[in-house]
Scaffold this active site. Structure first.
Site, PDB file in Angstrom:
ATOM      1  N   HIS A 243       0.873  -1.174   0.000  1.00 29.58           N
ATOM      2  CA  HIS A 243       0.000   0.000   0.000  1.00 29.58           C
ATOM      3  C   HIS A 243       0.917   1.233   0.000  1.00 29.58           C
ATOM      4  O   HIS A 243       0.896   2.048   0.917  1.00 29.58           O
ATOM      5  CB  HIS A 243      -0.946  -0.030   1.195  1.00 29.58           C
TER       6      HIS A 243
ATOM      7  N   GLU B  94      -4.235  -0.431  -5.388  1.00 19.74           N
ATOM      8  CA  GLU B  94      -4.362   0.691  -6.314  1.00 19.74           C
ATOM      9  C   GLU B  94      -3.083   0.961  -7.101  1.00 19.74           C
ATOM     10  O   GLU B  94      -2.467   2.042  -6.962  1.00 19.74           O
ATOM     11  CB  GLU B  94      -4.801   1.955  -5.561  1.00 19.74           C
TER      12      GLU B  94
ATOM     13  N   GLU C 143     -12.517  -0.855  -0.499  1.00 17.62           N
ATOM     14  CA  GLU C 143     -12.553   0.494   0.082  1.00 17.62           C
ATOM     15  C   GLU C 143     -13.760   1.238  -0.463  1.00 17.62           C
ATOM     16  O   GLU C 143     -14.013   1.235  -1.682  1.00 17.62           O
ATOM     17  CB  GLU C 143     -11.320   1.332  -0.303  1.00 17.62           C
TER      18      GLU C 143
HETATM   19  O1  IFM Z   1      -6.623   6.959   1.860  1.00 17.51           O
HETATM   20  C1  IFM Z   1      -6.722   6.425   0.595  1.00 17.51           C
HETATM   21  C2  IFM Z   1      -6.209   5.006   0.570  1.00 17.51           C
HETATM   22  O2  IFM Z   1      -4.913   4.902   1.039  1.00 17.51           O
HETATM   23  C3  IFM Z   1      -6.242   4.462  -0.837  1.00 17.51           C
HETATM   24  N1  IFM Z   1      -7.546   4.643  -1.427  1.00 17.51           N
HETATM   25  C4  IFM Z   1      -8.156   5.934  -1.337  1.00 17.51           C
HETATM   26  C5  IFM Z   1      -8.141   6.423   0.097  1.00 17.51           C
HETATM   27  C6  IFM Z   1      -8.813   7.809   0.196  1.00 17.51           C
HETATM   28  O3  IFM Z   1      -8.137   8.716  -0.619  1.00 17.51           O
END
Ligand code: IFM
Length: 469
Positions: free
Chosen positions: A144, A189, A373
């Site tokens: 991450h 991501e 998420e």
């Molecule tokens: O905080 C981030 C996360 O680390 C990755 N996805 C989006 C979130 C909000 O911006």
């Protein structure tokens, strides 16, 4: 332990029909096998950046560079989770979450020569052991965004060798943690790592060239593809997947040019990542947008990258309204009069449903999905010991309803993780933006459960007794 925090004697709240989380009868969210969890990431919560042999990461370097992060914030302390993890896991338990998605800090668990750092690894062993005792399912993300700085010094994700270093790291962690993880996620991501990190420069390591972005993405995906067989060999009982952030692009007008612009937006945000993973090819339209930015791909790479997945993690936040730029691309046209969050992102739950059904139609081999998420930032404050976050409550309810709609339309969605468990270090925005369902006072590290978390907890408890099989 099932608890109803909304009913605790200390709670000043009563549930009203308006803010109760309860989905309608017949919603798939009542199914007890639909996992409800919370998510975090190492650099955003752990702090303790120089403890027990942790090495610097690209985010330590980037956030220490003046002008890169709002207010000069860094993850040096963050939520101090490295020291407070036991209380944080109690919080997860008390909020009835059934699963916890966290990430492992690569620079904490390996030294610069690639040897294991036992102290760092032990931290995650203790965490996983405690999750198991509590009966909370563990979803571990390997990457991450906190690349060890010493690897960036050798070219980072622009260096093909980093893919093999990532595979070594995945191999080590899956040998060390075998049997303790329910779901492994290789990358979080990769779009952000590649585009924001190497294409626009808004994230670490802060390089800005679109050709770097496509090459970095290729090496990230290669690392993912090399890691999957190691995870399978070492920890056969767990599920293996990857997490993609996806974006909904809608056309500003019905004109063919704007419809094409919206298509290109989704190619750049979604197909760029999902096509190589699921079809073993890059979308050719991408290079209409970015002429000459084709990455160097060697024989066999695409087969490695498209190794079968047990699940796909989807992160969804907002949509972007676009029009043609008059050439080969798109430009954003922000809509007036729409609801937005503290990030300025539009609240658009239909986008989640539409993307999920669209992926189902586009990919024959779409694996089962977890929403890994979803959530929103708001400027939450503690008033008289409580935090009311009505916008988040409505946001979560509407996005969960969109997930239900996708399931009813035939998409295999297995669970949903709210982003985030705690307010935390929101990358280039530092600590100003609060995504947590639990408020963090960064001066005292006091955690205060927000109203949204109380209501989610109440629903999960209710589902355990009234839910369907
Ligand atoms: O905080 C981030 C996360 O680390 C990755 N996805 C989006 C979130 C909000 O911006």
């Amino acid at each position: 332990m099932i608890q109803d925090p909304a009913a605790s004697p200390n709670s000043a709240h009563t549930t009203t029909p308006d803010d109760a989380f309860t989905p309608p009868a017949g919603s798939s969210l009542w199914r007890r096998d639909f996992l409800l969890g919370a998510a975090t990431a190492s650099y955003q919560i752990e702090g303790a950046v120089a403890e027990d042999g942790r090495l610097p990461s690209i985010w330590d370097t980037f956030s220490a560079t003046p002008g890169k992060v709002l207010a000069g914030d860094t993850g040096a302390v963050a939520c101090d989770h490295y020291h407070r993890w036991e209380a944080d896991l109690d919080l997860i338990d008390n909020l009835n979450f059934e699963a916890y998605r966290f990430s492992i800090a690569w620079p904490r668990v390996m030294d610069a020569a690639g040897r294991p750092n036992a102290k760092g690894i032990d931290f995650y062993k203790r965490l996983l052991g405690r999750l198991k005792e509590k009966g909370i399912r563990a979803f571990a993300t390997l990457y991450h965004w906190d690349l060890p700085q010493h690897l960036e010094d050798r070219g980072g994700w622009l260096n093909r060798d980093t893919a093999w270093r990532f595979a070594d790291y995945a191999d080590l962690m899956s040998r060390e943690l075998a049997g303790q993880v329910d779901g492994w996620m290789t990358l979080n991501e990769p779009w952000c790592s590649a585009y924001l990190g190497y294409g626009s420069g808004h994230h670490a390591p802060g390089l800005a060239n679109v050709r770097y972005a496509t090459q970095a993405l290729h090496h990230l995906l290669l690392g993912h593809g090399l890691a999957i067989p190691a995870l399978r060999a070492n920890d056969p009982g767990s599920a293996k997947g990857i997490v993609a952030n996806v974006g909904r692009g809608t056309p500003d007008s019905p004109s063919a040019a704007d419809v094409r612009a919206a298509h290109l937006f989704e190619v750049q945000h979604n197909a760029w990542i999902l096509d190589p993973l699921l079809c073993g090819t890059y979308p050719q339209d991408l290079f209409e947008l970015w002429p000459g930015a084709e990455p160097l791909v060697l024989n066999g790479d695409m087969r490695t990258i498209s190794a079968p997945l047990d699940f796909l993690g989807i992160n969804y936040y907002f949509r972007t309204n676009v029009k043609s730029d008059g050439a080969h691309g798109f430009v954003e046209v922000p809509l007036d009069g729409v609801e937005r969050t503290q990030m300025g992102w539009e609240v658009y739950p239909d986008g989640l449903r539409d993307l999920l059904t669209g992926f189902r139609d586009a990919y024959d081999n779409l694996p089962p999905i977890y929403i890994t998420e979803n959530g929103m930032a708001s400027n939450d404050r503690v008033i008289d010991g409580r935090v009311d976050d009505p916008q988040r409550i409505a946001f979560l309810k509407r996005h969960l309803a969109a997930v239900d709609a996708a399931i009813k339309a035939g998409v295999d969605v297995r669970g949903y993780f709210v982003w985030s468990l705690l307010d935390n270090f929101e990358w280039a925005f530092g600590y100003e933006r609060r995504f947590g369902v639990v408020h963090v006072d960064y001066d005292t590290q006091k955690r205060t459960i927000k109203r949204s978390a109380e209501l989610l907890a109440r629903f999960i408890a209710e589902r355990r007794t009234r839910g369907t099989a």
